[in-house]
Design a protein around this motif. Structure first.
Motif, mmCIF file in Angstrom:
data_model
loop_
_atom_site.group_PDB
_atom_site.id
_atom_site.type_symbol
_atom_site.label_atom_id
_atom_site.label_comp_id
_atom_site.label_asym_id
_atom_site.label_seq_id
_atom_site.Cartn_x
_atom_site.Cartn_y
_atom_site.Cartn_z
ATOM 1 N N TYR A 101 69.585 -76.203 1.599
ATOM 2 C CA TYR A 101 70.818 -76.823 1.121
ATOM 3 C C TYR A 101 71.595 -77.187 2.374
ATOM 4 C CZ TYR A 101 75.186 -77.352 -1.525
ATOM 5 O OH TYR A 101 76.339 -77.837 -2.099
ATOM 6 N N GLY A 102 71.400 -78.431 2.835
ATOM 7 C CA GLY A 102 71.969 -78.818 4.123
ATOM 8 C C GLY A 102 71.438 -77.874 5.194
ATOM 9 N N ASP A 103 72.336 -77.390 6.051
ATOM 10 C CA ASP A 103 71.957 -76.444 7.100
ATOM 11 C C ASP A 103 72.344 -75.017 6.751
ATOM 12 O OD1 ASP A 103 70.823 -78.383 8.747
ATOM 13 O OD2 ASP A 103 72.749 -78.866 9.677
ATOM 14 N N ALA A 104 72.624 -74.746 5.479
ATOM 15 C CA ALA A 104 73.079 -73.419 5.063
ATOM 16 C C ALA A 104 72.031 -72.356 5.375
ATOM 17 C CB ALA A 104 73.396 -73.414 3.569
ATOM 18 N N THR A 105 72.514 -71.198 5.821
ATOM 19 C CA THR A 105 71.642 -70.057 6.086
ATOM 20 C C THR A 105 72.262 -68.806 5.477
ATOM 21 O OG1 THR A 105 72.684 -69.585 8.217
ATOM 22 C CG2 THR A 105 70.751 -71.029 8.239
ATOM 23 N N GLY A 106 71.390 -67.863 5.134
ATOM 24 C CA GLY A 106 71.843 -66.607 4.554
ATOM 25 C C GLY A 106 72.043 -66.730 3.064
ATOM 26 N N PRO A 107 72.627 -65.695 2.455
ATOM 27 C CA PRO A 107 72.838 -65.743 1.008
ATOM 28 C C PRO A 107 73.984 -66.689 0.642
ATOM 29 C CG PRO A 107 73.606 -63.650 1.911
ATOM 30 C CD PRO A 107 73.003 -64.414 3.039
ATOM 31 N N VAL A 108 73.690 -67.623 -0.253
ATOM 32 C CA VAL A 108 74.692 -68.563 -0.756
ATOM 33 C C VAL A 108 74.607 -68.518 -2.278
ATOM 34 C CG1 VAL A 108 75.475 -70.967 -0.833
ATOM 35 C CG2 VAL A 108 74.432 -70.066 1.266
ATOM 36 N N ASP A 109 75.659 -68.074 -2.913
ATOM 37 C CA ASP A 109 75.686 -67.995 -4.386
ATOM 38 C C ASP A 109 74.467 -67.254 -4.942
ATOM 39 O OD1 ASP A 109 78.055 -69.475 -4.327
ATOM 40 O OD2 ASP A 109 77.020 -71.379 -4.679
ATOM 41 N N GLY A 110 74.045 -66.209 -4.243
ATOM 42 C CA GLY A 110 72.917 -65.413 -4.710
ATOM 43 C C GLY A 110 71.546 -65.957 -4.362
ATOM 44 N N VAL A 111 71.490 -67.045 -3.602
ATOM 45 C CA VAL A 111 70.218 -67.653 -3.195
ATOM 46 C C VAL A 111 70.095 -67.522 -1.680
ATOM 47 C CG1 VAL A 111 68.873 -69.792 -3.109
ATOM 48 C CG2 VAL A 111 70.296 -69.284 -5.118
ATOM 49 N N GLU A 112 68.984 -66.965 -1.216
ATOM 50 C CA GLU A 112 68.746 -66.824 0.218
ATOM 51 C C GLU A 112 68.240 -68.157 0.778
ATOM 52 O OE1 GLU A 112 69.033 -64.921 3.753
ATOM 53 O OE2 GLU A 112 69.571 -64.003 1.835
ATOM 54 N N LEU A 113 68.966 -68.695 1.760
ATOM 55 C CA LEU A 113 68.626 -69.995 2.349
ATOM 56 C C LEU A 113 68.431 -69.881 3.853
ATOM 57 C CD1 LEU A 113 71.183 -72.135 0.363
ATOM 58 C CD2 LEU A 113 68.716 -72.085 0.030
ATOM 59 N N PRO A 114 67.504 -70.655 4.401
ATOM 60 C CA PRO A 114 66.475 -71.424 3.705
ATOM 61 C C PRO A 114 65.474 -70.471 3.053
ATOM 62 C CG PRO A 114 66.017 -71.409 6.043
ATOM 63 C CD PRO A 114 67.340 -70.716 5.855
ATOM 64 N N ARG A 115 64.768 -70.939 2.068
ATOM 65 C CA ARG A 115 63.830 -70.090 1.329
ATOM 66 C C ARG A 115 62.675 -69.682 2.234
ATOM 67 N NH1 ARG A 115 63.701 -68.568 -3.842
ATOM 68 N NH2 ARG A 115 61.671 -68.005 -4.703
ATOM 69 N N GLY A 116 62.329 -68.403 2.200
ATOM 70 C CA GLY A 116 61.292 -67.860 3.073
ATOM 71 C C GLY A 116 59.928 -68.483 2.892
ATOM 72 N N GLU A 117 59.644 -68.988 1.701
ATOM 73 C CA GLU A 117 58.333 -69.583 1.437
ATOM 74 C C GLU A 117 58.044 -70.804 2.294
ATOM 75 O OE1 GLU A 117 60.278 -68.336 -0.843
ATOM 76 O OE2 GLU A 117 59.085 -67.200 -2.277
ATOM 77 N N ILE A 118 59.071 -71.410 2.864
ATOM 78 C CA ILE A 118 58.834 -72.569 3.728
ATOM 79 C C ILE A 118 57.873 -72.201 4.853
ATOM 80 C CG2 ILE A 118 59.878 -74.151 5.411
ATOM 81 C CD1 ILE A 118 62.449 -74.054 3.689
ATOM 82 N N LEU A 119 58.089 -71.052 5.453
ATOM 83 C CA LEU A 119 57.274 -70.645 6.599
ATOM 84 C C LEU A 119 56.006 -69.898 6.189
ATOM 85 C CD1 LEU A 119 60.125 -69.435 8.972
ATOM 86 C CD2 LEU A 119 59.003 -71.676 8.895
ATOM 87 N N LYS A 120 55.900 -69.497 4.928
ATOM 88 C CA LYS A 120 54.774 -68.674 4.489
ATOM 89 C C LYS A 120 53.708 -69.430 3.725
ATOM 90 C CE LYS A 120 57.630 -64.586 4.060
ATOM 91 N NZ LYS A 120 58.488 -63.868 3.154
ATOM 92 N N ASN A 121 54.088 -70.423 2.946
ATOM 93 C CA ASN A 121 53.149 -71.031 2.005
ATOM 94 C C ASN A 121 52.888 -72.502 2.303
ATOM 95 O OD1 ASN A 121 52.672 -68.726 0.356
ATOM 96 N ND2 ASN A 121 54.691 -69.012 -0.553
#
Length: 176
Positions: A101-121
């Motif tokens: 979500y843009g350059d957002a990092t960390g928990p935002v409205d209960g969603v961890e950003l960026p999503r960890g799956e980007i680097l894993k899957n």
């Protein structure tokens, strides 16, 4: 007019796959207008034995909050038969996740950003690198293209033919 954030969303399905992926694309197009759509990839199920998934990434620009996006996506999943009373790693009709979500990092409205799956899957990183190759991961700072080039996990995926709204959005051959 409020300036929007660039948001990348992963879509996955391994139950009546083409139907549910098209339903997700239709809903996203209705909500956001123009979509940037990656190729559609088939991949083996990760974390459980199951039917192969179809996966892709969609980019949108929106002024909606992370909380509102998350609410809409959960409702869309539910409207399309997604069950929450089953193990996390199991078959699903539709799975939508906010990757960035843009350059957002960390928990935002209960969603961890960026999503960890980007680097894993691979099924997340490859389509993201396809549609946003020069954009940078908000935490590590590398471009998605460079992250894909360096990706060394053994996850199998391959592009498939896929049509949506009378257009070929993906081809089985000749993709990045």
């Amino acid at each position: 007019m409020v300036a929007g954030k660039r948001v990348y969303i992963s879509i996955g399905s391994n139950v009546d796959r083409e139907h549910y992926v098209r339903a997700a694309l239709d809903a996203l197009a209705d909500w956001f207008g123009e979509l940037t759509v990656s190729s559609v990839y088939e991949s083996e199920a990760v974390g459980f034995d199951g039917e192969p998934f179809l996966n892709l990434v969609v980019g949108v620009t929106t002024s909606l909050s992370v909380a509102e996006l998350s609410r809409r996506f959960k409702q869309l999943e539910a409207d399309n038969g997604r069950r929450r009373d089953v193990p996390k790693f199991s078959a699903r009709t539709l799975d939508l996740d906010i990757l960035t979500y843009g350059d957002a990092t960390g928990p935002v409205d209960g969603v961890e950003l960026p999503r960890g799956e980007i680097l894993k899957n691979a099924f997340v990183l490859r389509p993201l690198a396809e549609i946003a190759p020069t954009e940078r991961h908000p935490l590590c700072g590398q471009t998605y293209a460079d992250l894909w080039l360096a990706y060394d996990r053994d996850q199998k995926l391959w592009p498939v033919d896929f049509d949506w709204r009378g257009q070929r959005v993906s081809r089985a051959q000749g993709v990045v």
